[in-house]
Write a protein that holds these residues in place. Structure first.
Motif, PDB file in Angstrom:
ATOM      1  N   LEU A 173     -18.973 -34.250  35.211  1.00 15.91           N
ATOM      2  CA  LEU A 173     -19.793 -33.473  34.279  1.00 15.91           C
ATOM      3  C   LEU A 173     -20.866 -34.318  33.594  1.00 15.91           C
ATOM      4  O   LEU A 173     -21.714 -33.780  32.896  1.00 15.91           O
ATOM      5  CB  LEU A 173     -18.893 -32.809  33.230  1.00 15.91           C
ATOM      6  CG  LEU A 173     -17.842 -31.859  33.810  1.00 15.91           C
ATOM      7  CD1 LEU A 173     -16.897 -31.391  32.716  1.00 15.91           C
ATOM      8  CD2 LEU A 173     -18.491 -30.692  34.510  1.00 15.91           C
ATOM      9  N   ASN A 174     -20.848 -35.629  33.806  1.00 13.03           N
ATOM     10  CA  ASN A 174     -21.874 -36.510  33.248  1.00 13.03           C
ATOM     11  C   ASN A 174     -22.974 -36.813  34.252  1.00 13.03           C
ATOM     12  O   ASN A 174     -23.900 -37.563  33.946  1.00 13.03           O
ATOM     13  CB  ASN A 174     -21.236 -37.824  32.772  1.00 13.03           C
ATOM     14  CG  ASN A 174     -20.287 -37.585  31.629  1.00 13.03           C
ATOM     15  OD1 ASN A 174     -20.622 -36.901  30.672  1.00 13.03           O
ATOM     16  ND2 ASN A 174     -19.073 -38.115  31.741  1.00 13.03           N
ATOM     17  N   ASN A 175     -22.889 -36.243  35.441  1.00 12.33           N
ATOM     18  CA  ASN A 175     -23.888 -36.462  36.477  1.00 12.33           C
ATOM     19  C   ASN A 175     -25.204 -35.827  36.040  1.00 12.33           C
ATOM     20  O   ASN A 175     -25.284 -34.612  35.843  1.00 12.33           O
ATOM     21  CB  ASN A 175     -23.390 -35.853  37.795  1.00 12.33           C
ATOM     22  CG  ASN A 175     -24.346 -36.085  38.929  1.00 12.33           C
ATOM     23  OD1 ASN A 175     -25.525 -35.768  38.844  1.00 12.33           O
ATOM     24  ND2 ASN A 175     -23.822 -36.638  40.007  1.00 12.33           N
ATOM     25  N   LYS A 176     -26.233 -36.634  35.876  1.00  8.84           N
ATOM     26  CA  LYS A 176     -27.531 -36.153  35.377  1.00  8.84           C
ATOM     27  C   LYS A 176     -28.177 -35.141  36.322  1.00  8.84           C
ATOM     28  O   LYS A 176     -28.851 -34.209  35.878  1.00  8.84           O
ATOM     29  CB  LYS A 176     -28.490 -37.328  35.132  1.00  8.84           C
ATOM     30  CG  LYS A 176     -28.029 -38.246  34.021  1.00  8.84           C
ATOM     31  CD  LYS A 176     -28.018 -37.513  32.697  1.00  8.84           C
ATOM     32  CE  LYS A 176     -27.592 -38.453  31.590  1.00  8.84           C
ATOM     33  NZ  LYS A 176     -27.328 -37.772  30.343  1.00  8.84           N
ATOM     34  N   THR A 187     -18.311 -29.197  26.320  1.00 12.59           N
ATOM     35  CA  THR A 187     -19.443 -30.084  26.023  1.00 12.59           C
ATOM     36  C   THR A 187     -20.538 -29.926  27.078  1.00 12.59           C
ATOM     37  O   THR A 187     -21.720 -29.813  26.751  1.00 12.59           O
ATOM     38  CB  THR A 187     -18.969 -31.554  25.945  1.00 12.59           C
ATOM     39  OG1 THR A 187     -18.015 -31.674  24.896  1.00 12.59           O
ATOM     40  CG2 THR A 187     -20.132 -32.500  25.703  1.00 12.59           C
ATOM     41  N   PHE A 188     -20.135 -29.862  28.347  1.00  9.43           N
ATOM     42  CA  PHE A 188     -21.088 -29.667  29.442  1.00  9.43           C
ATOM     43  C   PHE A 188     -21.833 -28.344  29.281  1.00  9.43           C
ATOM     44  O   PHE A 188     -23.057 -28.283  29.425  1.00  9.43           O
ATOM     45  CB  PHE A 188     -20.355 -29.705  30.787  1.00  9.43           C
ATOM     46  CG  PHE A 188     -21.228 -29.456  31.971  1.00  9.43           C
ATOM     47  CD1 PHE A 188     -22.038 -30.459  32.483  1.00  9.43           C
ATOM     48  CD2 PHE A 188     -21.256 -28.218  32.581  1.00  9.43           C
ATOM     49  CE1 PHE A 188     -22.845 -30.224  33.573  1.00  9.43           C
ATOM     50  CE2 PHE A 188     -22.066 -27.969  33.677  1.00  9.43           C
ATOM     51  CZ  PHE A 188     -22.859 -28.979  34.177  1.00  9.43           C
ATOM     52  N   PHE A 189     -21.101 -27.273  28.959  1.00 14.90           N
ATOM     53  CA  PHE A 189     -21.731 -25.960  28.798  1.00 14.90           C
ATOM     54  C   PHE A 189     -22.743 -25.973  27.645  1.00 14.90           C
ATOM     55  O   PHE A 189     -23.832 -25.416  27.753  1.00 14.90           O
ATOM     56  CB  PHE A 189     -20.701 -24.871  28.561  1.00 14.90           C
ATOM     57  CG  PHE A 189     -19.706 -24.717  29.682  1.00 14.90           C
ATOM     58  CD1 PHE A 189     -20.092 -24.907  31.004  1.00 14.90           C
ATOM     59  CD2 PHE A 189     -18.397 -24.413  29.427  1.00 14.90           C
ATOM     60  CE1 PHE A 189     -19.180 -24.764  32.046  1.00 14.90           C
ATOM     61  CE2 PHE A 189     -17.487 -24.268  30.460  1.00 14.90           C
ATOM     62  CZ  PHE A 189     -17.873 -24.443  31.772  1.00 14.90           C
ATOM     63  N   LYS A 190     -22.393 -26.631  26.552  1.00 16.45           N
ATOM     64  CA  LYS A 190     -23.315 -26.708  25.414  1.00 16.45           C
ATOM     65  C   LYS A 190     -24.561 -27.512  25.765  1.00 16.45           C
ATOM     66  O   LYS A 190     -25.670 -27.169  25.339  1.00 16.45           O
ATOM     67  CB  LYS A 190     -22.611 -27.325  24.203  1.00 16.45           C
ATOM     68  CG  LYS A 190     -21.601 -26.384  23.582  1.00 16.45           C
ATOM     69  CD  LYS A 190     -20.864 -27.043  22.441  1.00 16.45           C
ATOM     70  CE  LYS A 190     -19.797 -26.101  21.902  1.00 16.45           C
ATOM     71  NZ  LYS A 190     -18.966 -26.748  20.884  1.00 16.45           N
ATOM     72  N   GLU A 191     -24.397 -28.577  26.548  1.00 15.36           N
ATOM     73  CA  GLU A 191     -25.526 -29.413  26.940  1.00 15.36           C
ATOM     74  C   GLU A 191     -26.471 -28.706  27.915  1.00 15.36           C
ATOM     75  O   GLU A 191     -27.634 -29.083  28.033  1.00 15.36           O
ATOM     76  CB  GLU A 191     -25.045 -30.717  27.568  1.00 15.36           C
ATOM     77  CG  GLU A 191     -24.415 -31.662  26.583  1.00 15.36           C
ATOM     78  CD  GLU A 191     -23.889 -32.923  27.245  1.00 15.36           C
ATOM     79  OE1 GLU A 191     -24.094 -33.114  28.459  1.00 15.36           O
ATOM     80  OE2 GLU A 191     -23.256 -33.725  26.548  1.00 15.36           O
ATOM     81  N   LEU A 230     -26.610 -32.951  38.279  1.00  9.15           N
ATOM     82  CA  LEU A 230     -25.914 -31.686  38.043  1.00  9.15           C
ATOM     83  C   LEU A 230     -26.351 -31.068  36.716  1.00  9.15           C
ATOM     84  O   LEU A 230     -26.675 -29.889  36.649  1.00  9.15           O
ATOM     85  CB  LEU A 230     -24.395 -31.906  38.048  1.00  9.15           C
ATOM     86  CG  LEU A 230     -23.555 -30.690  37.680  1.00  9.15           C
ATOM     87  CD1 LEU A 230     -23.701 -29.582  38.719  1.00  9.15           C
ATOM     88  CD2 LEU A 230     -22.091 -31.092  37.523  1.00  9.15           C
ATOM     89  N   LEU A 231     -26.364 -31.870  35.686  1.00  4.99           N
ATOM     90  CA  LEU A 231     -26.747 -31.393  34.358  1.00  4.99           C
ATOM     91  C   LEU A 231     -28.150 -30.773  34.384  1.00  4.99           C
ATOM     92  O   LEU A 231     -28.352 -29.657  33.893  1.00  4.99           O
ATOM     93  CB  LEU A 231     -26.697 -32.561  33.365  1.00  4.99           C
ATOM     94  CG  LEU A 231     -26.879 -32.249  31.902  1.00  4.99           C
ATOM     95  CD1 LEU A 231     -25.678 -31.492  31.365  1.00  4.99           C
ATOM     96  CD2 LEU A 231     -27.066 -33.526  31.110  1.00  4.99           C
ATOM     97  N   ASN A 232     -29.106 -31.465  34.995  1.00  8.22           N
ATOM     98  CA  ASN A 232     -30.479 -30.964  35.049  1.00  8.22           C
ATOM     99  C   ASN A 232     -30.612 -29.744  35.957  1.00  8.22           C
ATOM    100  O   ASN A 232     -31.403 -28.841  35.679  1.00  8.22           O
ATOM    101  CB  ASN A 232     -31.434 -32.071  35.490  1.00  8.22           C
ATOM    102  CG  ASN A 232     -31.595 -33.118  34.402  1.00  8.22           C
ATOM    103  OD1 ASN A 232     -31.479 -32.830  33.219  1.00  8.22           O
ATOM    104  ND2 ASN A 232     -31.845 -34.350  34.810  1.00  8.22           N
ATOM    105  N   ALA A 233     -29.832 -29.689  37.023  1.00 13.74           N
ATOM    106  CA  ALA A 233     -29.875 -28.527  37.917  1.00 13.74           C
ATOM    107  C   ALA A 233     -29.386 -27.272  37.186  1.00 13.74           C
ATOM    108  O   ALA A 233     -29.996 -26.209  37.289  1.00 13.74           O
ATOM    109  CB  ALA A 233     -29.027 -28.779  39.157  1.00 13.74           C
ATOM    110  N   VAL A 234     -28.300 -27.403  36.445  1.00 11.25           N
ATOM    111  CA  VAL A 234     -27.780 -26.247  35.699  1.00 11.25           C
ATOM    112  C   VAL A 234     -28.765 -25.843  34.606  1.00 11.25           C
ATOM    113  O   VAL A 234     -29.007 -24.658  34.384  1.00 11.25           O
ATOM    114  CB  VAL A 234     -26.373 -26.541  35.128  1.00 11.25           C
ATOM    115  CG1 VAL A 234     -25.914 -25.418  34.216  1.00 11.25           C
ATOM    116  CG2 VAL A 234     -25.376 -26.754  36.263  1.00 11.25           C
TER     117      VAL A 234
END
Length: 134
Positions: free
Chosen positions: A62-65, A128-132, A67-71
């Motif tokens: 869940l800290n993969n940038k 935390t991932f969902f909030k980010e 993945l985070l940016n894609a979502v």
């Protein structure tokens, strides 16, 4: 349609289901779409390929940038926590009566795995991932 099922006590239960396809019960936006985060452990293999690896909500980075940016890029996307093993998951909250164990491959179990437990620490990481990604 007649439905036959078993309840939690193993008793056979019969019932009737009526479906009225003429009446809508909900609507979605034209741009609605979702992605499912599934529960499959890395040991889940089909046709000689174990493709899940670390792609389930149990072990996804869940800290993969990327993945985070894609979502984040899909602002209207809904993330659904579900999948085949959902009914076997126990959530580690409060004072549980069952102990928290990971999925274990077992060919005699439905879907080939025993039940799993989602630790509160992983639930916190997911939140935390969902909030980010809002």
């Amino acid at each position: 349609m007649t439905v036959v099922s078993q309840n939690a006590g193993g008793e056979t239960v019969r019932g009737t289901v009526l479906i009225n396809g003429r009446a809508g019960i909900g609507r979605t936006d034209e741009d609605f779409f979702y992605a499912t985060l599934d529960w499959w452990p890395p040991e889940k293999c089909d046709y000689g390929t174990c493709s899940w690896g670390v792609a389930s909500l149990l072990n996804l980075d869940l800290n993969n940038k990327i993945l985070l940016n894609a979502v984040k890029a899909f602002k209207s996307m809904k993330l659904r926590l579900s999948g085949t093993l959902q009914d076997k998951v126990i959530y580690e909250i409060g004072h549980q009566q069952q102990s928290c164990h990971p999925f274990v491959k077992n060919s005699s179990e439905m879907f080939g795995f025993t039940g799993d437990c989602l630790p509160m620490s992983r639930w916190d990481e997911l939140n935390t991932f969902f909030k980010e990604t809002e």
